[in-house]
Motif scaffolding. Sequence first.
Motif, PDB file in Angstrom:
ATOM      1  N   ILE A 104      31.967   4.218 -21.953  1.00 10.11           N
ATOM      2  CA  ILE A 104      30.641   4.810 -22.158  1.00 10.11           C
ATOM      3  C   ILE A 104      29.575   3.747 -22.415  1.00 10.11           C
ATOM      4  O   ILE A 104      28.479   4.052 -22.862  1.00 10.11           O
ATOM      5  N   PHE A 105      29.912   2.498 -22.088  1.00 10.50           N
ATOM      6  CA  PHE A 105      28.970   1.389 -22.225  1.00 10.50           C
ATOM      7  C   PHE A 105      28.675   0.772 -20.860  1.00 10.50           C
ATOM      8  O   PHE A 105      29.566   0.692 -20.005  1.00 10.50           O
ATOM      9  N   THR A 106      27.450   0.327 -20.682  1.00  5.95           N
ATOM     10  CA  THR A 106      27.117  -0.421 -19.472  1.00  5.95           C
ATOM     11  C   THR A 106      27.761  -1.797 -19.525  1.00  5.95           C
ATOM     12  O   THR A 106      28.176  -2.341 -18.513  1.00  5.95           O
ATOM     13  N   ASP A 107      27.864  -2.368 -20.720  1.00  2.00           N
ATOM     14  CA  ASP A 107      28.540  -3.646 -20.920  1.00  2.00           C
ATOM     15  C   ASP A 107      29.101  -3.654 -22.342  1.00  2.00           C
ATOM     16  O   ASP A 107      28.423  -4.060 -23.296  1.00  2.00           O
ATOM     17  N   TYR A 108      30.342  -3.188 -22.473  1.00  2.00           N
ATOM     18  CA  TYR A 108      30.963  -3.051 -23.791  1.00  2.00           C
ATOM     19  C   TYR A 108      31.033  -4.387 -24.525  1.00  2.00           C
ATOM     20  O   TYR A 108      30.759  -4.467 -25.719  1.00  2.00           O
ATOM     21  N   TYR A 109      31.384  -5.461 -23.817  1.00  2.00           N
ATOM     22  CA  TYR A 109      31.593  -6.742 -24.479  1.00  2.00           C
ATOM     23  C   TYR A 109      30.274  -7.353 -24.956  1.00  2.00           C
ATOM     24  O   TYR A 109      30.225  -7.995 -26.008  1.00  2.00           O
ATOM     25  N   ALA A 110      29.201  -7.130 -24.206  1.00  2.00           N
ATOM     26  CA  ALA A 110      27.888  -7.585 -24.666  1.00  2.00           C
ATOM     27  C   ALA A 110      27.476  -6.804 -25.912  1.00  2.00           C
ATOM     28  O   ALA A 110      26.933  -7.371 -26.863  1.00  2.00           O
ATOM     29  N   ALA A 111      27.761  -5.503 -25.902  1.00  2.00           N
ATOM     30  CA  ALA A 111      27.446  -4.675 -27.073  1.00  2.00           C
ATOM     31  C   ALA A 111      28.241  -5.146 -28.280  1.00  2.00           C
ATOM     32  O   ALA A 111      27.702  -5.280 -29.383  1.00  2.00           O
ATOM     33  N   ALA A 112      29.526  -5.396 -28.089  1.00  2.00           N
ATOM     34  CA  ALA A 112      30.380  -5.854 -29.187  1.00  2.00           C
ATOM     35  C   ALA A 112      29.893  -7.192 -29.736  1.00  2.00           C
ATOM     36  O   ALA A 112      29.876  -7.413 -30.949  1.00  2.00           O
ATOM     37  N   ASN A 113      29.485  -8.076 -28.835  1.00  2.00           N
ATOM     38  CA  ASN A 113      29.006  -9.388 -29.253  1.00  2.00           C
ATOM     39  C   ASN A 113      27.744  -9.284 -30.106  1.00  2.00           C
ATOM     40  O   ASN A 113      27.581 -10.003 -31.094  1.00  2.00           O
ATOM     41  N   GLN A 114      26.871  -8.346 -29.750  1.00  2.00           N
ATOM     42  CA  GLN A 114      25.615  -8.208 -30.485  1.00  2.00           C
ATOM     43  C   GLN A 114      25.761  -7.378 -31.755  1.00  2.00           C
ATOM     44  O   GLN A 114      25.065  -7.626 -32.740  1.00  2.00           O
ATOM     45  N   LEU A 115      26.665  -6.403 -31.764  1.00  2.00           N
ATOM     46  CA  LEU A 115      26.690  -5.424 -32.847  1.00  2.00           C
ATOM     47  C   LEU A 115      27.871  -5.555 -33.811  1.00  2.00           C
ATOM     48  O   LEU A 115      27.904  -4.851 -34.819  1.00  2.00           O
ATOM     49  N   ASN A 116      28.808  -6.420 -33.536  1.00  2.00           N
ATOM     50  CA  ASN A 116      30.005  -6.482 -34.370  1.00  2.00           C
ATOM     51  C   ASN A 116      29.738  -6.951 -35.789  1.00  2.00           C
ATOM     52  O   ASN A 116      30.554  -6.725 -36.681  1.00  2.00           O
ATOM     53  N   HIS A 117      28.588  -7.580 -36.045  1.00  2.00           N
ATOM     54  CA  HIS A 117      28.317  -8.030 -37.420  1.00  2.00           C
ATOM     55  C   HIS A 117      27.982  -6.852 -38.343  1.00  2.00           C
ATOM     56  O   HIS A 117      28.008  -6.995 -39.558  1.00  2.00           O
ATOM     57  N   HIS A 144      18.950   3.403 -44.298  1.00  2.00           N
ATOM     58  CA  HIS A 144      18.430   4.187 -43.181  1.00  2.00           C
ATOM     59  C   HIS A 144      17.708   3.295 -42.173  1.00  2.00           C
ATOM     60  O   HIS A 144      17.896   3.441 -40.962  1.00  2.00           O
ATOM     61  N   SER A 145      16.900   2.367 -42.630  1.00  2.00           N
ATOM     62  CA  SER A 145      16.153   1.512 -41.702  1.00  2.00           C
ATOM     63  C   SER A 145      17.104   0.626 -40.896  1.00  2.00           C
ATOM     64  O   SER A 145      16.924   0.449 -39.688  1.00  2.00           O
ATOM     65  N   GLU A 146      18.130   0.077 -41.541  1.00  2.00           N
ATOM     66  CA  GLU A 146      19.127  -0.719 -40.822  1.00  2.00           C
ATOM     67  C   GLU A 146      19.877   0.146 -39.811  1.00  2.00           C
ATOM     68  O   GLU A 146      20.172  -0.284 -38.691  1.00  2.00           O
ATOM     69  N   PHE A 147      20.187   1.361 -40.244  1.00  2.00           N
ATOM     70  CA  PHE A 147      20.913   2.309 -39.404  1.00  2.00           C
ATOM     71  C   PHE A 147      20.127   2.599 -38.126  1.00  2.00           C
ATOM     72  O   PHE A 147      20.686   2.653 -37.028  1.00  2.00           O
ATOM     73  N   MET A 148      18.810   2.771 -38.249  1.00  2.00           N
ATOM     74  CA  MET A 148      17.983   3.071 -37.091  1.00  2.00           C
ATOM     75  C   MET A 148      17.918   1.888 -36.130  1.00  2.00           C
ATOM     76  O   MET A 148      17.942   2.065 -34.914  1.00  2.00           O
ATOM     77  N   VAL A 149      17.854   0.674 -36.654  1.00  2.00           N
ATOM     78  CA  VAL A 149      17.879  -0.519 -35.796  1.00  2.00           C
ATOM     79  C   VAL A 149      19.197  -0.562 -35.030  1.00  2.00           C
ATOM     80  O   VAL A 149      19.229  -0.823 -33.818  1.00  2.00           O
ATOM     81  N   TYR A 150      20.290  -0.274 -35.727  1.00  2.00           N
ATOM     82  CA  TYR A 150      21.606  -0.273 -35.084  1.00  2.00           C
ATOM     83  C   TYR A 150      21.667   0.761 -33.968  1.00  2.00           C
ATOM     84  O   TYR A 150      22.149   0.475 -32.866  1.00  2.00           O
ATOM     85  N   LEU A 151      21.195   1.971 -34.237  1.00  2.00           N
ATOM     86  CA  LEU A 151      21.253   3.023 -33.225  1.00  2.00           C
ATOM     87  C   LEU A 151      20.461   2.656 -31.982  1.00  2.00           C
ATOM     88  O   LEU A 151      20.895   2.919 -30.858  1.00  2.00           O
ATOM     89  N   GLU A 152      19.312   2.062 -32.168  1.00  2.00           N
ATOM     90  CA  GLU A 152      18.505   1.646 -31.022  1.00  2.00           C
ATOM     91  C   GLU A 152      19.254   0.616 -30.182  1.00  2.00           C
ATOM     92  O   GLU A 152      19.271   0.686 -28.955  1.00  2.00           O
TER      93      GLU A 152
END
Length: 201
Positions: free
Chosen positions: A67-80, A124-132
């Motif tokens: 369900i990702f256009t690029d799962y590994y790019a997403a993981a690299n950016q969001l895993n922190h 909440h503010s961090e959560f919204m950045v993550y969702l975007e």
Amino acid sequence: MQATWWEKTVEYGFILRLSAAGRLDFAAPIAGRHERSSGDGIFGKDNKLVLIEFKREKSEIAAEKTIFTDYYAAANQLNHYNHHWIVYGGLTDQKKLGLGNQKYFDPHARSTDITDILSKGITHSEFMVYLEQLQYYRVADGRAGGGHVSPESMLTVLGVSPSGKLVGSLSLEQYSHELKPTFPAPHNTPNSSPSLRPRGM
């Protein structure tokens, strides 16, 4: 006889674990306009939020990559981020339903005590950045009119109080509706309607 359980069984099992650990003050299945309004009030008072994907069993986790256009790019950016988790079911040696867990983008990161996932919440503010950022990498769901559910409807947002108690829950889809409320179009009634005309006109 073969054991059978569903994704919803895993979700309820997780809630029961929270209750047994004394970390549950309130939980309710949320659906519909009135329940969403209640959820909005609850989340307005929450301190931290966690995002959980429930899976029937561990083998279903691999499908998340599709369900990702690029799962590994997403993981690299969001895993922190540490607030996004997967909770899944499996049979124990005693043939009872057990619960496993892993961080969403890191299968090697696990919580030895599954209820500690609640301590991973973010504001909440961090959560919204993550969702975007998460949505940027997600494949657009074109099934809205076909009766199927979107990936977002399978994710659960849990609100956590400062003392670590679960104080509310919504699907991610419902949570996003609360953040971007839609207002009904103005209803124009023709002036010629006799029931709405003032007397004497």
